[in-house]
Scaffold this active site. Structure first.
Site, mmCIF file in Angstrom:
data_model
loop_
_atom_site.group_PDB
_atom_site.id
_atom_site.type_symbol
_atom_site.label_atom_id
_atom_site.label_comp_id
_atom_site.label_asym_id
_atom_site.label_seq_id
_atom_site.Cartn_x
_atom_site.Cartn_y
_atom_site.Cartn_z
ATOM 1 N N SER A 1 -11.123 -0.857 2.931
ATOM 2 C CA SER A 1 -10.397 -1.042 4.195
ATOM 3 C C SER A 1 -9.959 0.319 4.720
ATOM 4 O O SER A 1 -9.282 1.059 4.008
ATOM 5 C CB SER A 1 -9.139 -1.889 3.963
ATOM 6 O OG SER A 1 -9.502 -3.116 3.388
ATOM 7 N N ARG B 1 0.830 -1.222 0.000
ATOM 8 C CA ARG B 1 0.000 0.000 0.000
ATOM 9 C C ARG B 1 0.860 1.267 0.000
ATOM 10 O O ARG B 1 0.554 2.246 0.683
ATOM 11 C CB ARG B 1 -0.949 0.032 1.205
ATOM 12 C CG ARG B 1 -1.937 -1.089 1.248
ATOM 13 C CD ARG B 1 -2.908 -1.052 0.064
ATOM 14 N NE ARG B 1 -3.846 -2.141 0.148
ATOM 15 C CZ ARG B 1 -3.615 -3.358 -0.360
ATOM 16 N NH1 ARG B 1 -2.498 -3.619 -1.005
ATOM 17 N NH2 ARG B 1 -4.510 -4.313 -0.234
ATOM 18 N N GLU C 1 -5.617 3.747 5.827
ATOM 19 C CA GLU C 1 -5.235 3.521 4.427
ATOM 20 C C GLU C 1 -5.662 4.702 3.537
ATOM 21 O O GLU C 1 -4.868 5.152 2.702
ATOM 22 C CB GLU C 1 -5.867 2.206 3.941
ATOM 23 C CG GLU C 1 -5.406 1.806 2.575
ATOM 24 C CD GLU C 1 -6.019 0.503 2.096
ATOM 25 O OE1 GLU C 1 -5.832 -0.536 2.745
ATOM 26 O OE2 GLU C 1 -6.694 0.541 1.052
HETATM 27 C C1 FAD Z 1 -15.480 -0.722 -1.542
HETATM 28 C C2 FAD Z 1 -14.002 -0.441 -1.716
HETATM 29 C C3 FAD Z 1 -13.116 -1.492 -1.844
HETATM 30 C C4 FAD Z 1 -11.747 -1.256 -2.013
HETATM 31 N N1 FAD Z 1 -10.914 -2.317 -2.149
HETATM 32 C C5 FAD Z 1 -9.592 -2.120 -2.334
HETATM 33 C C6 FAD Z 1 -8.704 -3.236 -2.494
HETATM 34 O O1 FAD Z 1 -9.122 -4.390 -2.521
HETATM 35 N N2 FAD Z 1 -7.383 -2.975 -2.646
HETATM 36 C C7 FAD Z 1 -6.881 -1.708 -2.657
HETATM 37 O O2 FAD Z 1 -5.665 -1.561 -2.803
HETATM 38 N N3 FAD Z 1 -7.696 -0.624 -2.506
HETATM 39 C C8 FAD Z 1 -9.031 -0.804 -2.344
HETATM 40 N N4 FAD Z 1 -9.868 0.275 -2.185
HETATM 41 C C9 FAD Z 1 -9.303 1.629 -2.171
HETATM 42 C C10 FAD Z 1 -9.366 2.353 -3.549
HETATM 43 O O3 FAD Z 1 -10.273 1.718 -4.406
HETATM 44 C C11 FAD Z 1 -7.989 2.412 -4.235
HETATM 45 O O4 FAD Z 1 -7.036 2.990 -3.391
HETATM 46 C C12 FAD Z 1 -8.028 3.185 -5.541
HETATM 47 O O5 FAD Z 1 -6.812 3.050 -6.251
HETATM 48 C C13 FAD Z 1 -8.317 4.680 -5.345
HETATM 49 O O6 FAD Z 1 -8.551 5.229 -6.620
HETATM 50 P P1 FAD Z 1 -9.314 6.606 -6.790
HETATM 51 O O7 FAD Z 1 -9.245 6.973 -8.236
HETATM 52 O O8 FAD Z 1 -10.677 6.524 -6.226
HETATM 53 O O9 FAD Z 1 -8.405 7.588 -5.927
HETATM 54 P P2 FAD Z 1 -8.855 8.862 -5.102
HETATM 55 O O10 FAD Z 1 -9.588 8.407 -3.862
HETATM 56 O O11 FAD Z 1 -9.530 9.840 -5.967
HETATM 57 O O12 FAD Z 1 -7.438 9.431 -4.672
HETATM 58 C C14 FAD Z 1 -6.627 8.727 -3.744
HETATM 59 C C15 FAD Z 1 -5.286 9.457 -3.615
HETATM 60 O O13 FAD Z 1 -4.597 9.395 -4.860
HETATM 61 C C16 FAD Z 1 -4.364 10.718 -5.379
HETATM 62 N N5 FAD Z 1 -4.575 10.637 -6.823
HETATM 63 C C17 FAD Z 1 -5.683 10.183 -7.475
HETATM 64 N N6 FAD Z 1 -5.483 10.200 -8.802
HETATM 65 C C18 FAD Z 1 -4.234 10.705 -9.010
HETATM 66 C C19 FAD Z 1 -3.444 10.977 -10.167
HETATM 67 N N7 FAD Z 1 -3.886 10.734 -11.408
HETATM 68 N N8 FAD Z 1 -2.202 11.505 -9.968
HETATM 69 C C20 FAD Z 1 -1.724 11.766 -8.744
HETATM 70 N N9 FAD Z 1 -2.429 11.516 -7.610
HETATM 71 C C21 FAD Z 1 -3.667 10.984 -7.748
HETATM 72 C C22 FAD Z 1 -5.351 11.625 -4.674
HETATM 73 O O14 FAD Z 1 -4.875 12.949 -4.587
HETATM 74 C C23 FAD Z 1 -5.424 10.954 -3.315
HETATM 75 O O15 FAD Z 1 -4.310 11.344 -2.542
HETATM 76 C C24 FAD Z 1 -11.259 0.066 -2.036
HETATM 77 C C25 FAD Z 1 -12.159 1.146 -1.905
HETATM 78 C C26 FAD Z 1 -13.522 0.895 -1.761
HETATM 79 C C27 FAD Z 1 -14.470 2.046 -1.660
#
Ligand code: FAD
Length: 339
Positions: free
Chosen positions: A239, A165, A335
């Site tokens: 998580s 992570r 996380e």
């Molecule tokens: C129901 C559920 C289940 C999940 N299961 C998992 C799992 O199994 N494994 C896992 O690892 N994660 C899991 N996650 C967490 C999440 O899905 C991941 O971390 C995912 O990669 C976040 O993507 P996002 O586009 O929504 O990021 P955001 O929430 O929009 O951003 C997260 C962070 O990344 C930064 N960011 C976003 N895009 C960019 C970019 N293009 N450039 C630079 N910085 C950026 C943002 O500024 C922020 O700091 C889960 C979440 C949910 C809601």
């Protein structure tokens, strides 16, 4: 900047469903648009928050700055060599839709990461992982925009310094790099990854001896739907805590006191503890503090029971951290990104 919006509501743009506003908001579809932001002194004077799918984010207040919402899409197969197929996806592509695209186009490898919410652009930030697989295994290169110089740069997988992570984007490149696209390296000699016992059992229970990549993906999707709350039904960010890693001595000490302790040996001799088990032992599963709660099937997932603020979720999280520390002497770390 014609598309710039002011006092923009973010509730629908974060999976916790927290009501917050952005002072300024802009959808970004291209590097040219990032350059235009950099060329605008008024916008550059604002703090920036890069937003993907908002699925790993806890908003604890209004964003007193500029939200750059990465919505650029596009996927292309970039060629192949003896061992790999190369596929590039733009940052705003939905992660799960991208995984399904690779499977439909004969490029398997990412199937264990099916149904993780969010975007391709955010996937390297915390090196997403699930069901015995993690992003680091498949990244060939990450291309990003540097706001300090206005340059585009590319990092290979090693330079991304992926760990559990974690990546360089959470450290030296935090708030500096905007990920524009990710190039994946997918194995031509595909083998199912069934190291995760529950996944192997699910496939076996269907009487499948040699699963296809799509069958592995379907099994992952089914397991995830059984175990994890859908953010469309109840706000959450998956998580909420990382699984803590402790020394072998600490794990032995805990095991002596708690024989049912759930722990996994790591390559370096340390142990990863199941944070959900620790939280469950403290009696938090299904409980609430105000409008924030702990999911009743999965103690690792904090939920918005309706109208919770980010501060409500933080108070609950801190109370859980204190309880786990007091009972087990282990400190849980969140996380999601707290903003
Ligand atoms: C129901 C559920 C289940 C999940 N299961 C998992 C799992 O199994 N494994 C896992 O690892 N994660 C899991 N996650 C967490 C999440 O899905 C991941 O971390 C995912 O990669 C976040 O993507 P996002 O586009 O929504 O990021 P955001 O929430 O929009 O951003 C997260 C962070 O990344 C930064 N960011 C976003 N895009 C960019 C970019 N293009 N450039 C630079 N910085 C950026 C943002 O500024 C922020 O700091 C889960 C979440 C949910 C809601």
């Amino acid at each position: 900047m014609p598309d710039l919006r002011h006092d923009y509501p973010l509730r629908a743009l974060n999976t916790f469903g927290i009501a917050a506003h952005a002072k300024a908001y802009l959808q970004v579809r291209s590097v040219a648009e990032l350059r235009a932001v950099r060329d605008d002194p008024a916008l550059m004077a604002l703090p920036r928050l890069v937003l993907g799918g908002g699925s790993n984010l806890l908003l604890t207040r209004d964003v007193d700055g500029l939200v750059l919402h990465m919505t650029g899409t596009g996927i292309q197969i970039d060629g192949e060599d003896e061992h790999y197929r190369y596929v590039t996806a733009q940052a705003g592509e939905n992660w799960h839709a991208f995984v399904q695209w690779t499977l439909a186009n004969g490029c398997p490898g990412l199937e264990n990461l099916s149904l993780i919410p969010g975007t391709v652009g955010a996937s390297p930030i915390q090196n997403i992982g699930a069901y015995g697989s993690e992003l680091a295994d498949f990244v060939d290169a990450v291309t990003a925009f540097d706001f300090a110089t206005g340059d585009i740069f590319t990092l290979d997988g090693t330079a991304c310094r992926f760990a559990y992570r974690d990546s360089v984007f959470k450290h030296e490149l935090k708030d500096k790099a905007v990920i524009c696209s990710v190039r994946f390296r997918l194995p031509k000699q595909w083998q199912p990854n069934l190291r995760y016992a529950e996944l192997a059992a699910d496939i076996a229970s269907q009487g499948i001896a040699q699963p296809t990549p799509q069958q592995v993906s379907d099994a992952v999707i089914a397991i995830r739907r059984r175990k994890l709350p859908d953010p469309a039904q109840i706000g959450n960010a998956g998580s909420f805590f990382k699984n803590p890693v402790v020394s072998a001595a600490k794990r032995d000490e805990l095991l002596a006191q708690h024989p049912a302790l759930v722990s996994y040996p790591q390559a370096d001799g340390s142990y990863k503890l199941a944070a959900g088990w620790l939280i469950d032992q403290c009696g938090w599963k299904g409980k609430s503090l105000g409008a924030a709660g702990v999911h009743d099937r999965q103690a690792l997932v904090l939920v918005n029971r309706g109208g919770a603020t980010g501060a409500d979720v933080l108070v609950l999280a801190r109370t859980i951290v204190d309880d786990v520390r007091q009972r087990f002497g282990v400190t849980l770390e969140p996380e999601p990104v707290v903003a």
